[in-house]
Scaffold this motif. Structure first.
Motif, mmCIF file in Angstrom:
data_model
loop_
_atom_site.group_PDB
_atom_site.id
_atom_site.type_symbol
_atom_site.label_atom_id
_atom_site.label_comp_id
_atom_site.label_asym_id
_atom_site.label_seq_id
_atom_site.Cartn_x
_atom_site.Cartn_y
_atom_site.Cartn_z
ATOM 1 N N GLY A 288 0.820 -1.203 0.000
ATOM 2 C CA GLY A 288 0.000 0.000 0.000
ATOM 3 C C GLY A 288 0.848 1.245 0.000
ATOM 4 N N LYS A 289 0.180 2.359 0.297
ATOM 5 C CA LYS A 289 0.884 3.629 0.417
ATOM 6 C C LYS A 289 0.106 4.538 1.346
ATOM 7 N N THR A 290 0.819 5.487 1.939
ATOM 8 C CA THR A 290 0.184 6.449 2.820
ATOM 9 C C THR A 290 -0.475 7.522 1.959
ATOM 10 N N MET A 291 -1.767 7.739 2.208
ATOM 11 C CA MET A 291 -2.555 8.682 1.422
ATOM 12 C C MET A 291 -3.456 9.482 2.350
ATOM 13 N N TRP B 96 -9.298 0.761 0.522
ATOM 14 C CA TRP B 96 -8.306 -0.286 0.339
ATOM 15 C C TRP B 96 -7.743 -0.192 -1.074
ATOM 16 N N LEU B 97 -6.589 -0.805 -1.246
ATOM 17 C CA LEU B 97 -5.922 -0.841 -2.540
ATOM 18 C C LEU B 97 -6.307 -2.122 -3.258
ATOM 19 N N SER B 98 -6.812 -1.994 -4.476
ATOM 20 C CA SER B 98 -7.128 -3.209 -5.229
ATOM 21 C C SER B 98 -5.838 -3.767 -5.810
ATOM 22 N N GLY B 99 -5.787 -5.064 -5.970
ATOM 23 C CA GLY B 99 -4.599 -5.696 -6.520
ATOM 24 C C GLY B 99 -4.577 -7.171 -6.193
ATOM 25 N N GLU B 100 -3.588 -7.861 -6.756
ATOM 26 C CA GLU B 100 -3.474 -9.306 -6.590
ATOM 27 C C GLU B 100 -2.041 -9.712 -6.295
ATOM 28 N N PHE B 101 -1.898 -10.662 -5.379
ATOM 29 C CA PHE B 101 -0.612 -11.306 -5.130
ATOM 30 C C PHE B 101 -0.546 -12.561 -5.993
ATOM 31 N N SER B 102 0.619 -12.854 -6.533
ATOM 32 C CA SER B 102 0.823 -14.127 -7.220
ATOM 33 C C SER B 102 2.158 -14.706 -6.762
ATOM 34 N N THR B 103 2.232 -16.022 -6.783
ATOM 35 C CA THR B 103 3.438 -16.731 -6.363
ATOM 36 C C THR B 103 4.112 -17.324 -7.587
ATOM 37 N N SER B 104 5.434 -17.188 -7.644
ATOM 38 C CA SER B 104 6.224 -17.787 -8.725
ATOM 39 C C SER B 104 7.350 -18.592 -8.106
ATOM 40 N N GLU B 105 7.760 -19.628 -8.813
ATOM 41 C CA GLU B 105 8.863 -20.469 -8.328
ATOM 42 C C GLU B 105 10.170 -20.008 -8.942
ATOM 43 N N LEU B 106 11.202 -19.944 -8.119
ATOM 44 C CA LEU B 106 12.547 -19.651 -8.596
ATOM 45 C C LEU B 106 13.091 -20.965 -9.146
ATOM 46 N N LYS B 107 13.082 -21.095 -10.437
ATOM 47 C CA LYS B 107 13.436 -22.357 -11.098
ATOM 48 C C LYS B 107 14.815 -22.865 -10.675
ATOM 49 N N ASP C 114 -3.718 -1.803 -10.330
ATOM 50 C CA ASP C 114 -3.957 -0.706 -11.263
ATOM 51 C C ASP C 114 -4.034 0.622 -10.511
ATOM 52 N N GLY C 115 -3.836 0.555 -9.184
ATOM 53 C CA GLY C 115 -3.838 1.759 -8.354
ATOM 54 C C GLY C 115 -5.206 2.178 -7.852
ATOM 55 N N ALA C 116 -6.255 1.446 -8.232
ATOM 56 C CA ALA C 116 -7.607 1.798 -7.795
ATOM 57 C C ALA C 116 -7.733 1.636 -6.284
ATOM 58 N N THR C 117 -8.434 2.566 -5.670
ATOM 59 C CA THR C 117 -8.663 2.510 -4.219
ATOM 60 C C THR C 117 -10.165 2.603 -3.946
ATOM 61 N N PRO C 118 -10.863 1.463 -4.033
ATOM 62 C CA PRO C 118 -12.287 1.456 -3.712
ATOM 63 C C PRO C 118 -12.514 1.879 -2.259
ATOM 64 N N SER C 119 -13.738 2.270 -1.981
ATOM 65 C CA SER C 119 -14.042 2.792 -0.656
ATOM 66 C C SER C 119 -15.496 2.529 -0.312
ATOM 67 N N THR C 120 -15.768 2.467 0.997
ATOM 68 C CA THR C 120 -17.160 2.495 1.436
ATOM 69 C C THR C 120 -17.669 3.900 1.118
ATOM 70 N N MET C 121 -18.957 4.095 1.133
ATOM 71 C CA MET C 121 -19.520 5.384 0.721
ATOM 72 C C MET C 121 -20.401 5.983 1.819
ATOM 73 N N VAL D 16 -3.086 3.086 3.180
ATOM 74 C CA VAL D 16 -4.148 2.418 2.437
ATOM 75 C C VAL D 16 -3.533 1.152 1.865
ATOM 76 N N LYS D 17 -4.052 -0.001 2.305
ATOM 77 C CA LYS D 17 -3.384 -1.264 2.009
ATOM 78 C C LYS D 17 -4.262 -2.225 1.227
ATOM 79 N N SER D 18 -3.588 -3.177 0.619
ATOM 80 C CA SER D 18 -4.248 -4.247 -0.121
ATOM 81 C C SER D 18 -4.862 -5.245 0.845
ATOM 82 N N LYS D 19 -5.596 -6.179 0.277
ATOM 83 C CA LYS D 19 -6.037 -7.352 1.031
ATOM 84 C C LYS D 19 -4.776 -8.089 1.472
#
Length: 165
Positions: free
Chosen positions: A63-66, A75-86, A98-105, A118-121
Motif C-alpha cells: 500500500g501507500k500512505t494517502m 483499500w488498494l485493489s490488486g493481486e498477489f501471485s506466487t512464482s517459483e525460482l526455477k 492498477d492503483g484503484a482505491t475502492p471505498s465504502t460510501m 491504504v493497504k491491499s487485502k
C-alpha cells in the motif's frame, strides 16, 4: 543496581542489533532471484528465527500512505501471485495493482481528513526465520506485514451426539 545494569545491557543490545539491521545484511543470498521489472521494485522481508516458527504466520500488505476522508474504509485493489525460482525450490511473490482505491460510501459530515496507510487485502504465508520472503511491488508503494502467533495449547472441539434410529 542490578536492575540498572540489566537495563543498560538490554539497551546496549538493542542499539547493537539496530546497528546491524541498519547495515542491510541478508541472512540468505538473494542474487538468484530475478531483478525487478521496469516500474517494479524488489523488497525483502526477513524475520528472526525462533523455536516457535511453526506456530506463527505472516500477513503481508502492499500500500501507500494517502490522505483519506477520515471516515470511510479505503483499500488498494490488486493481486498477489506466487512464482517459483526455477532450480532453487524457493518461491517469490509479485503484487500487481492498477492503483484503484475502492471505498465504502458513508456520509461523514464531521470527519476530518487524515493520512493513513491504504493497504491491499492481506496475503497469508508461513513464518520462516531462516528464509527471506522476496516480493516485487510497483514503484511508489511499500510492503508491510503482521506477525500472528498461535497459542501452544490445543483445544478440543465438542462432539455433537446424534440419536440413531
Amino acid at each position: 543496581m542490578k536492575k540498572l545494569m540489566a537495563v543498560s545491557l538490554f539497551t546496549g543490545a538493542i542499539l547493537i542489533s539496530g546497528t546491524f539491521s541498519a547495515q542491510n545484511t541478508m541472512k540468505v543470498d538473494i542474487t538468484p532471484f530475478p531483478k525487478a521489472e521496469k516500474g517494479m521494485k524488489q523488497v525483502v522481508i526477513e524475520v528472526p528465527h525462533s523455536e516457535n516458527d511453526i506456530n506463527k504466520k505472516l500477513e503481508i500488505f502492499v500500500g501507500k500512505t494517502m490522505q483519506t476522508d477520515g471516515c470511510n474504509k479505503i483499500w488498494l485493489s490488486g493481486e498477489f501471485s506466487t512464482s517459483e525460482l526455477k532450480g532453487w525450490g524457493y518461491n517469490y511473490l509479485t503484487f500487481k495493482t492498477d492503483g484503484a482505491t475502492p471505498s465504502t460510501m458513508m456520509a461523514c459530515p464531521n470527519a476530518k481528513p487524515k493520512n493513513e496507510f491504504v493497504k491491499s487485502k492481506g496475503y497469508f504465508t508461513d513464518y520462516n526465520g531462516r528464509m527471506p520472503i522476496v516480493l516485487y511491488i510497483p514503484d511508489g508503494y511499500e510492503a508491510k506485514f503482521r506477525i500472528y502467533k498461535a497459542e501452544r495449547e490445543l483445544y478440543k472441539a465438542q462432539e455433537i451426539m446424534t440419536k440413531s434410529k
